[in-house]
Design a protein around this motif. Structure first.
Motif, PDB file in Angstrom:
ATOM      1  N   ASP A 180       0.815  -1.227   0.000  1.00 13.03           N
ATOM      2  CA  ASP A 180       0.000   0.000   0.000  1.00 13.03           C
ATOM      3  C   ASP A 180       0.843   1.269   0.000  1.00 13.03           C
ATOM      4  O   ASP A 180       0.316   2.360  -0.196  1.00 13.03           O
ATOM      5  CB  ASP A 180      -0.919   0.014   1.228  1.00 13.03           C
ATOM      6  CG  ASP A 180      -2.324  -0.453   0.879  1.00 13.03           C
ATOM      7  OD1 ASP A 180      -2.601  -0.632  -0.322  1.00 13.03           O
ATOM      8  OD2 ASP A 180      -3.136  -0.623   1.804  1.00 13.03           O
ATOM      9  N   ARG A 181       2.145   1.134   0.240  1.00 14.35           N
ATOM     10  CA  ARG A 181       3.023   2.296   0.319  1.00 14.35           C
ATOM     11  C   ARG A 181       3.517   2.682  -1.074  1.00 14.35           C
ATOM     12  O   ARG A 181       3.617   1.831  -1.966  1.00 14.35           O
ATOM     13  CB  ARG A 181       4.212   2.009   1.236  1.00 14.35           C
ATOM     14  CG  ARG A 181       3.822   1.851   2.691  1.00 14.35           C
ATOM     15  CD  ARG A 181       4.963   1.321   3.522  1.00 14.35           C
ATOM     16  NE  ARG A 181       6.050   2.284   3.645  1.00 14.35           N
ATOM     17  CZ  ARG A 181       6.146   3.199   4.597  1.00 14.35           C
ATOM     18  NH1 ARG A 181       5.193   3.272   5.504  1.00 14.35           N
ATOM     19  NH2 ARG A 181       7.165   4.017   4.647  1.00 14.35           N
ATOM     20  N   PRO A 182       3.829   3.970  -1.273  1.00 14.37           N
ATOM     21  CA  PRO A 182       4.342   4.390  -2.578  1.00 14.37           C
ATOM     22  C   PRO A 182       5.741   3.833  -2.830  1.00 14.37           C
ATOM     23  O   PRO A 182       6.487   3.563  -1.888  1.00 14.37           O
ATOM     24  CB  PRO A 182       4.369   5.919  -2.470  1.00 14.37           C
ATOM     25  CG  PRO A 182       4.458   6.199  -1.003  1.00 14.37           C
ATOM     26  CD  PRO A 182       3.698   5.100  -0.332  1.00 14.37           C
ATOM     27  N   GLY A 183       6.059   3.661  -4.100  1.00 14.74           N
ATOM     28  CA  GLY A 183       7.381   3.136  -4.447  1.00 14.74           C
ATOM     29  C   GLY A 183       7.280   1.746  -5.045  1.00 14.74           C
ATOM     30  O   GLY A 183       6.692   0.841  -4.450  1.00 14.74           O
ATOM     31  N   ARG A 184       7.799   1.588  -6.238  1.00 11.65           N
ATOM     32  CA  ARG A 184       7.693   0.320  -6.949  1.00 11.65           C
ATOM     33  C   ARG A 184       8.355  -0.829  -6.202  1.00 11.65           C
ATOM     34  O   ARG A 184       7.799  -1.924  -6.105  1.00 11.65           O
ATOM     35  CB  ARG A 184       8.357   0.489  -8.331  1.00 11.65           C
ATOM     36  CG  ARG A 184       8.223  -0.702  -9.238  1.00 11.65           C
ATOM     37  CD  ARG A 184       6.804  -0.823  -9.746  1.00 11.65           C
ATOM     38  NE  ARG A 184       6.657  -1.872 -10.740  1.00 11.65           N
ATOM     39  CZ  ARG A 184       5.509  -2.223 -11.277  1.00 11.65           C
ATOM     40  NH1 ARG A 184       4.396  -1.608 -10.906  1.00 11.65           N
ATOM     41  NH2 ARG A 184       5.446  -3.185 -12.180  1.00 11.65           N
ATOM     42  N   ILE A 185       9.549  -0.580  -5.649  1.00  9.15           N
ATOM     43  CA  ILE A 185      10.284  -1.646  -4.963  1.00  9.15           C
ATOM     44  C   ILE A 185       9.512  -2.130  -3.743  1.00  9.15           C
ATOM     45  O   ILE A 185       9.402  -3.339  -3.494  1.00  9.15           O
ATOM     46  CB  ILE A 185      11.691  -1.156  -4.561  1.00  9.15           C
ATOM     47  CG1 ILE A 185      12.516  -0.854  -5.813  1.00  9.15           C
ATOM     48  CG2 ILE A 185      12.392  -2.190  -3.695  1.00  9.15           C
ATOM     49  CD1 ILE A 185      13.894  -0.317  -5.524  1.00  9.15           C
ATOM     50  N   ARG A 186       8.962  -1.177  -2.972  1.00  6.87           N
ATOM     51  CA  ARG A 186       8.182  -1.559  -1.789  1.00  6.87           C
ATOM     52  C   ARG A 186       6.974  -2.401  -2.179  1.00  6.87           C
ATOM     53  O   ARG A 186       6.645  -3.387  -1.510  1.00  6.87           O
ATOM     54  CB  ARG A 186       7.719  -0.313  -1.043  1.00  6.87           C
ATOM     55  CG  ARG A 186       8.810   0.390  -0.261  1.00  6.87           C
ATOM     56  CD  ARG A 186       8.217   1.564   0.474  1.00  6.87           C
ATOM     57  NE  ARG A 186       9.221   2.287   1.226  1.00  6.87           N
ATOM     58  CZ  ARG A 186       9.245   3.608   1.361  1.00  6.87           C
ATOM     59  NH1 ARG A 186       8.321   4.333   0.758  1.00  6.87           N
ATOM     60  NH2 ARG A 186      10.169   4.206   2.060  1.00  6.87           N
ATOM     61  N   GLN A 187       6.301  -2.007  -3.240  1.00  6.44           N
ATOM     62  CA  GLN A 187       5.096  -2.718  -3.653  1.00  6.44           C
ATOM     63  C   GLN A 187       5.420  -4.138  -4.123  1.00  6.44           C
ATOM     64  O   GLN A 187       4.728  -5.097  -3.767  1.00  6.44           O
ATOM     65  CB  GLN A 187       4.385  -1.932  -4.747  1.00  6.44           C
ATOM     66  CG  GLN A 187       3.778  -0.627  -4.254  1.00  6.44           C
ATOM     67  CD  GLN A 187       3.233   0.234  -5.377  1.00  6.44           C
ATOM     68  OE1 GLN A 187       3.326  -0.116  -6.548  1.00  6.44           O
ATOM     69  NE2 GLN A 187       2.672   1.395  -5.027  1.00  6.44           N
ATOM     70  N   VAL A 188       6.474  -4.267  -4.918  1.00  5.80           N
ATOM     71  CA  VAL A 188       6.868  -5.596  -5.385  1.00  5.80           C
ATOM     72  C   VAL A 188       7.271  -6.475  -4.199  1.00  5.80           C
ATOM     73  O   VAL A 188       6.855  -7.642  -4.092  1.00  5.80           O
ATOM     74  CB  VAL A 188       8.028  -5.500  -6.399  1.00  5.80           C
ATOM     75  CG1 VAL A 188       8.584  -6.891  -6.709  1.00  5.80           C
ATOM     76  CG2 VAL A 188       7.567  -4.810  -7.673  1.00  5.80           C
ATOM     77  N   LEU A 189       8.079  -5.903  -3.276  1.00  7.44           N
ATOM     78  CA  LEU A 189       8.485  -6.647  -2.090  1.00  7.44           C
ATOM     79  C   LEU A 189       7.272  -7.056  -1.272  1.00  7.44           C
ATOM     80  O   LEU A 189       7.190  -8.175  -0.752  1.00  7.44           O
ATOM     81  CB  LEU A 189       9.441  -5.801  -1.244  1.00  7.44           C
ATOM     82  CG  LEU A 189       9.873  -6.399   0.103  1.00  7.44           C
ATOM     83  CD1 LEU A 189      10.611  -7.722  -0.105  1.00  7.44           C
ATOM     84  CD2 LEU A 189      10.738  -5.417   0.885  1.00  7.44           C
ATOM     85  N   GLY A 190       6.302  -6.130  -1.172  1.00 10.31           N
ATOM     86  CA  GLY A 190       5.100  -6.410  -0.394  1.00 10.31           C
ATOM     87  C   GLY A 190       4.323  -7.592  -0.935  1.00 10.31           C
ATOM     88  O   GLY A 190       3.939  -8.500  -0.184  1.00 10.31           O
ATOM     89  N   TRP A 191       4.107  -7.620  -2.247  1.00  9.56           N
ATOM     90  CA  TRP A 191       3.335  -8.719  -2.826  1.00  9.56           C
ATOM     91  C   TRP A 191       4.105 -10.031  -2.811  1.00  9.56           C
ATOM     92  O   TRP A 191       3.509 -11.114  -2.700  1.00  9.56           O
ATOM     93  CB  TRP A 191       2.892  -8.355  -4.239  1.00  9.56           C
ATOM     94  CG  TRP A 191       1.812  -7.319  -4.228  1.00  9.56           C
ATOM     95  CD1 TRP A 191       1.877  -6.038  -4.704  1.00  9.56           C
ATOM     96  CD2 TRP A 191       0.496  -7.464  -3.673  1.00  9.56           C
ATOM     97  NE1 TRP A 191       0.698  -5.375  -4.485  1.00  9.56           N
ATOM     98  CE2 TRP A 191      -0.168  -6.225  -3.857  1.00  9.56           C
ATOM     99  CE3 TRP A 191      -0.179  -8.501  -3.048  1.00  9.56           C
ATOM    100  CZ2 TRP A 191      -1.480  -6.013  -3.433  1.00  9.56           C
ATOM    101  CZ3 TRP A 191      -1.481  -8.287  -2.623  1.00  9.56           C
ATOM    102  CH2 TRP A 191      -2.121  -7.070  -2.817  1.00  9.56           C
TER     103      TRP A 191
END
Length: 627
Positions: A163-174
């Protein structure tokens, strides 16, 4: 000018008070965590710990799993890395759940509340200490309950990162959502299914693309396929394992049937527990509301509670006596009371995300208990942290008033106080062990070279069993059939291989038996009413070569013993084929075993070839009888 000085002095006092409370909270969290790590070396349950250790030490030895969980495979490699040191494995287990809880709590605070990073670190650590409630029965050895909670923590961490901004964070999250989903399946497939539905529903309600969810599912599927090939040589083998495990559960009568899975259990409580919940919720709300106008009084009260918490932890007492499931009522009453603040401002100002997450956290403990035969409130309370995080999400509109620290501090202090009380209750009365771990003094060497501190009677029992068994010729790795119904821990200490299952469950006698430590009534013939039939079925997965040379542990007068004659006859053996190699008297325990019952370790005396042929003949007769 005097007015400006007064305002400046007020701000300085506020900063000093907050700083002092945060420092005291940090010390409290450190004490709670360190104390649990210290006592990780204490105690060993002959039943449940034995199940966990046999499952972890040699998971590949079993064709089926009961309960139907693959947790043994997940923890097998950490067990090997630790060299079989149980204390080290327990400390790693406690550290992991604390670290994951800390990360999740930190992300929640940073997501909804306006506090600086240093404050968020301290506050989230205090709230995360509530995760230690998962060990309130003193089941510190890695197990499927804890793996289940750790898995759900990973999923929620991934969901918040996504849910946080930033492509790397989102990919890591999923990716984390996928990894957590796989871990959840390994722990408890029923919970994994429920969590997958919750994640998909959350994304749909947020009106976001389902493609990341599909990506997470692919990550989980890839890990599952890899696992299937490592464990059973392919998907078909894993499916066969799970199906056979489910059949054994039905035969066993353990209450894990699908028909009993979807149910509503009552929250068992009492007037005293209700009073504790009301007082705690009222105190939190008053502290939050008074903090906006009278800073000094709530701060002094919080400091006093923190000092009390430290005293409770260090003295090892439990003056509150709160049941872990009562923590739900504390969370519910706090949220209910907050809705009346400023004519419902908290409710009216809710963002869709905060409402969604509050509801998810509120039901997560029940989802983690889904499929359990025990009351869902009891098992759900292992994950009481989620109830507290539901409050963190629900009260988030108060952050708009610039009162984040003033609101979160009382929640943090409350979490620490209850953690100290509940953990101490586990130390004083560990599940199915001698009371009060602090009185244990016998350092006992266990397989792998690690040591645990046990009670003197239990240490003597294990030492006697080991000495007599070795003198009679019992070698490491020898197969043993445990018909005592309750001694998998002894087989682990003797370094033997338990045949059939890591624990051949014995029946609880009677038609209605209360299971000590869980506080729930079992009906329909008692717990594990089909234990004898299940033992015969599980031993049917073993080869006759192992059964022919297997020793047998019996407890003829024990309340949970299996029927020796029928089970042994299923593989062509009888008591006349054995001699007594060890005569043991287990120590009495709180709960199920207030009285000691003598055990006998039986050594086979028949020639192995004759015993093996007898086993094959018995199986042939069984097969002919089923046609």
């Amino acid at each position: 000018m005097p007015r400006d000085n007064h305002v400046a002095n007020g701000r300085t006092l506020s900063v000093l008070l907050d700083g002092s409370l945060l420092a005291l909270s940090t010390v409290t969290t450190a004490i709670l965590f360190a104390r649990l790590l210290y006592y990780s070396r204490y105690g060993l349950g002959i039943m449940v710990d034995g199940l966990y250790l046999n499952s972890i030490a040699n998971p590949f030895a079993y064709a089926i799993n009961s309960p139907p969980s693959l947790f043994g495979f997940v923890y097998h490699w950490p067990y090997q890395w630790a060299g079989g040191d149980i204390a080290m494995l327990r400390m790693a287990n406690v550290t992991l759940i604390m670290a994951l809880s800390w990360i999740l709590s930190f992300l929640m605070i940073r997501r909804f509340w306006t506090v600086g990073c240093p404050h968020a670190v301290v506050l989230s650590a205090g709230i995360a200490s509530l995760a230690l409630v998962a060990f309130h029965l003193w089941l510190l050895t890695p197990n499927y309950f804890i793996l289940n909670i750790q898995s759900v923590l990973i999923v929620m961490i991934g969901l918040l990162l996504a849910d946080r901004p930033g492509r790397i964070r989102q990919v890591l999250g999923w990716v984390l959502v996928g990894v957590g989903g796989w871990c959840c399946f390994m722990a408890k497939p029923t919970t994994a299914t429920a969590i997958a539905l919750v994640v998909a529903l959350y994304v749909i309600l947020r009106r976001k693309s389902l493609l990341p969810v599909v990506g997470s599912a692919l990550v989980a599927l890839a890990l599952l396929i890899t696992t299937a090939y490592l464990i059973d040589g392919g998907i078909g083998g894993l499916v066969s394992r799970m199906v056979n495990s489910a059949k054994i559960e039905v035969l066993l009568g353990s209450g894990h049937e699908v028909s009993q899975m979807f149910r509503i259990d009552w929250l068992a409580t009492s007037r005293s527990q209700l009073a504790i919940a009301v007082v705690a919720a009222t105190a939190v709300l008053l502290s939050i509301l008074m903090g906006s106008t009278h800073k000094l009084i709530p701060s002094l009260a919080l400091a006093a509670v923190l000092i009390l918490t430290i005293a409770i932890a260090l003295l090892g007492i439990d003056p509150i006596g709160i049941n872990p499931s009562t923590l739900f009522l504390v969370a519910a009453f706090t949220c209910l009371g907050a809705t009346f603040y400023r004519a419902g401002m908290v409710l009216r100002s809710q963002a869709p995300t905060s409402i969604a997450l509050a509801l998810i956290f509120l039901i997560l403990p029940h989802l983690s208990a889904l499929g359990s035969a025990v009351n869902y409130w009891i098992i759900g309370s292992f994950a009481a942290l989620f109830w507290m995080l539901a409050v963190v999400a629900f009260l988030s509109p108060l952050a708009q008033d610039g009162r984040s620290a003033a609101t979160l501090l009382p929640l943090t202090v409350l979490a620490q106080l209850f953690t100290a009380s509940v953990v101490n209750a586990g130390i004083l009365k560990p599940h199915r062990q001698t009371k009060d771990l602090r009185t244990y003094a016998a350092v006992t060497r266990l397989p792998g070279g690690g040591n645990l501190v046990l009670s003197e009677p239990f240490h003597d029992y294990l030492a006697t069993a080991r000495a007599q068994a070795r003198a009679a010729g019992l070698e490491i790795g020898t197969p043993v059939v445990d018909l005592s119904g309750r001694s998998p821990g002894l087989l682990y200490v003797l370094e033997t291989r338990a045949l059939g299952l890591p624990w051949l469950f014995g029946p609880y006698p009677g038609s209605e038996t209360a299971v000590e430590g869980f506080g729930v009534q079992w009906v329909n013939g008692g717990v594990y009413a089909g234990a004898n039939a299940a033992a015969v079925a599980t031993l049917g997965f073993e080869n006759c070569t192992d059964l022919a040379k297997a020793w047998v542990l019996i407890e003829p007068a024990g309340p949970r013993h299996l029927d020796e004659a029928s089970v042994m006859a299923s593989y062509g053996a009888g008591q006349a084929d054995f001699v007594i190699a060890a005569n043991l008297e287990p120590p009495s325990m709180t709960g199920d075993y207030p009285n000691a019952h003598r055990q006998f370790l039986l050594k086979p005396v028949r020639p192995a070839a004759l015993a093996e042929q007898s086993c094959r003949d018995a199986r042939r007769r069984q097969s002919d009888g089923q046609k």
